[in-house]
Design a protein around this motif. Sequence first.
Motif, PDB file in Angstrom:
ATOM      1  N   PRO A  97       0.809  -1.219   0.000  1.00 33.74           N
ATOM      2  CA  PRO A  97       0.000   0.000   0.000  1.00 33.74           C
ATOM      3  C   PRO A  97       0.842   1.269   0.000  1.00 33.74           C
ATOM      4  O   PRO A  97       2.010   1.258   0.396  1.00 33.74           O
ATOM      5  N   VAL A  98       0.231   2.359  -0.431  1.00 40.19           N
ATOM      6  CA  VAL A  98       0.814   3.692  -0.298  1.00 40.19           C
ATOM      7  C   VAL A  98      -0.145   4.513   0.559  1.00 40.19           C
ATOM      8  O   VAL A  98      -1.347   4.571   0.275  1.00 40.19           O
ATOM      9  N   LEU A  99       0.395   5.129   1.605  1.00 43.29           N
ATOM     10  CA  LEU A  99      -0.415   5.863   2.581  1.00 43.29           C
ATOM     11  C   LEU A  99       0.146   7.263   2.777  1.00 43.29           C
ATOM     12  O   LEU A  99       1.322   7.511   2.500  1.00 43.29           O
ATOM     13  N   GLU A 169       4.223   7.399   2.832  1.00 41.55           N
ATOM     14  CA  GLU A 169       4.724   6.060   3.156  1.00 41.55           C
ATOM     15  C   GLU A 169       4.314   5.032   2.111  1.00 41.55           C
ATOM     16  O   GLU A 169       3.146   4.960   1.713  1.00 41.55           O
ATOM     17  N   ALA A 170       5.273   4.253   1.667  1.00 42.11           N
ATOM     18  CA  ALA A 170       5.008   3.068   0.846  1.00 42.11           C
ATOM     19  C   ALA A 170       5.464   1.869   1.670  1.00 42.11           C
ATOM     20  O   ALA A 170       6.541   1.891   2.265  1.00 42.11           O
ATOM     21  N   ALA A 182       7.678  -6.665   6.923  1.00 39.11           N
ATOM     22  CA  ALA A 182       7.267  -5.558   6.052  1.00 39.11           C
ATOM     23  C   ALA A 182       8.342  -4.478   6.050  1.00 39.11           C
ATOM     24  O   ALA A 182       9.046  -4.268   7.040  1.00 39.11           O
ATOM     25  N   GLN A 183       8.462  -3.778   4.911  1.00 37.55           N
ATOM     26  CA  GLN A 183       9.451  -2.715   4.774  1.00 37.55           C
ATOM     27  C   GLN A 183       8.744  -1.378   4.547  1.00 37.55           C
ATOM     28  O   GLN A 183       7.888  -1.267   3.675  1.00 37.55           O
ATOM     29  N   HIS A 184       9.132  -0.382   5.353  1.00 35.94           N
ATOM     30  CA  HIS A 184       8.482   0.927   5.293  1.00 35.94           C
ATOM     31  C   HIS A 184       9.413   1.956   4.656  1.00 35.94           C
ATOM     32  O   HIS A 184      10.555   2.124   5.091  1.00 35.94           O
ATOM     33  N   TYR A 185       8.907   2.639   3.636  1.00 34.19           N
ATOM     34  CA  TYR A 185       9.642   3.710   2.965  1.00 34.19           C
ATOM     35  C   TYR A 185       8.924   5.016   3.297  1.00 34.19           C
ATOM     36  O   TYR A 185       7.814   5.257   2.825  1.00 34.19           O
ATOM     37  N   VAL A 186       9.567   5.837   4.121  1.00 34.98           N
ATOM     38  CA  VAL A 186       8.892   6.975   4.750  1.00 34.98           C
ATOM     39  C   VAL A 186       9.679   8.263   4.534  1.00 34.98           C
ATOM     40  O   VAL A 186      10.911   8.259   4.500  1.00 34.98           O
TER      41      VAL A 186
END
Length: 373
Positions: A97-99, A169-170, A182-186
Amino acid sequence: MKTAAVVAGLAAAANAHATWQYLWRNGEDLGSTCVRKVPSNSPVEDYTGTALQCNVNPADAEGNCEFAAGDTVTIEMHQHDTRSSTEEAIGGAHWGPVLAYMASVEDAAAATGAEDFFKVYQNTWAKAPGSTQGDNDFWGTKDMNYNGGKLDFKVPADLAPGDYLLRAEAIALHAASASGGAQHYVACYQLTVTGSGSLKPTDTVTFPSAYNKTGPGLGFSIHAPLDSYPAPGPALIESGTESTPQLLTFGTIESAPAASAAPSTATKPASSAASATPVASSAPASSAPASSSAAAQTSAAAQTSAAASATATAVAEPAPSSSAAAPSATASSPAAEQKYTIAEFIAFLEEADAADSSATSRKARRHARAFRV
């Protein structure tokens, strides 16, 4: 081409990471003026420290970007410090997801990221026709890749004026399981919102406590069949933007095989929140984006250029097929492009090597998963 070379290339793609780098307002390119750029494109996987707030050691932003309540904001991600339209925004089949969250703050430049955030945007998951596993479904990061690294949504029209942090965030789920992964790109952007709204959302969360590595939308395997997907974090606020992933529904990639979910006449942008989506482009940062139709066409040209320089190309497919001929060993013949797994592609190349000496051809087995090399 030898199999070993292909394996090396695929391994590099599987490790592709990315960062949020740019911002747009109503189609106007604001560059990186208000983003707190991060020094590494690696993901955040720690749920105990402060990295989930605005990433690890982000740099100070140059200033704030001003938005009126109701404006369209477009976030832009890339793997490297470049706006290349020939490279996926986030590679390696990092589907998820993208948030976007916002936090009301006294001074955006002084805010730490520990403030109370509310969710203003989500583009998560949709079932693909005939899909038997989650990574064949539609995801926010697939939409982002197809649209040149850009996704757009609205600043809530009723939002009270003032300074805000925008947290983009992706979340990549390719390595996730019941135990986490899970990997967070922020990254955080500094905004000043104007207008006459009065909304001050109370359904807020702080980071990292908003997430649990084994919690909803995070602690599961994307490689299993999915019938639903719970978005991580709090519920979207009432005036927020919800977009349904719709890969290949707002345009087609030139020279790619036709897909049932990609009518050539469709012009719907990557985000249903706006009628215009910035175009994927390698033009200077000061250039303004075009309409969603132009975005699809420009992204198509970029995808075609990338395909022409690759040895073989696989495209995301909304529904598996029961049978297919072996894929072409080159990308020079678009009509011959097919969908296959890494293992199947390697097997095909091994068969091709054998065919050079034995003149024996064999069909490559087809699988529902698809990768873009």
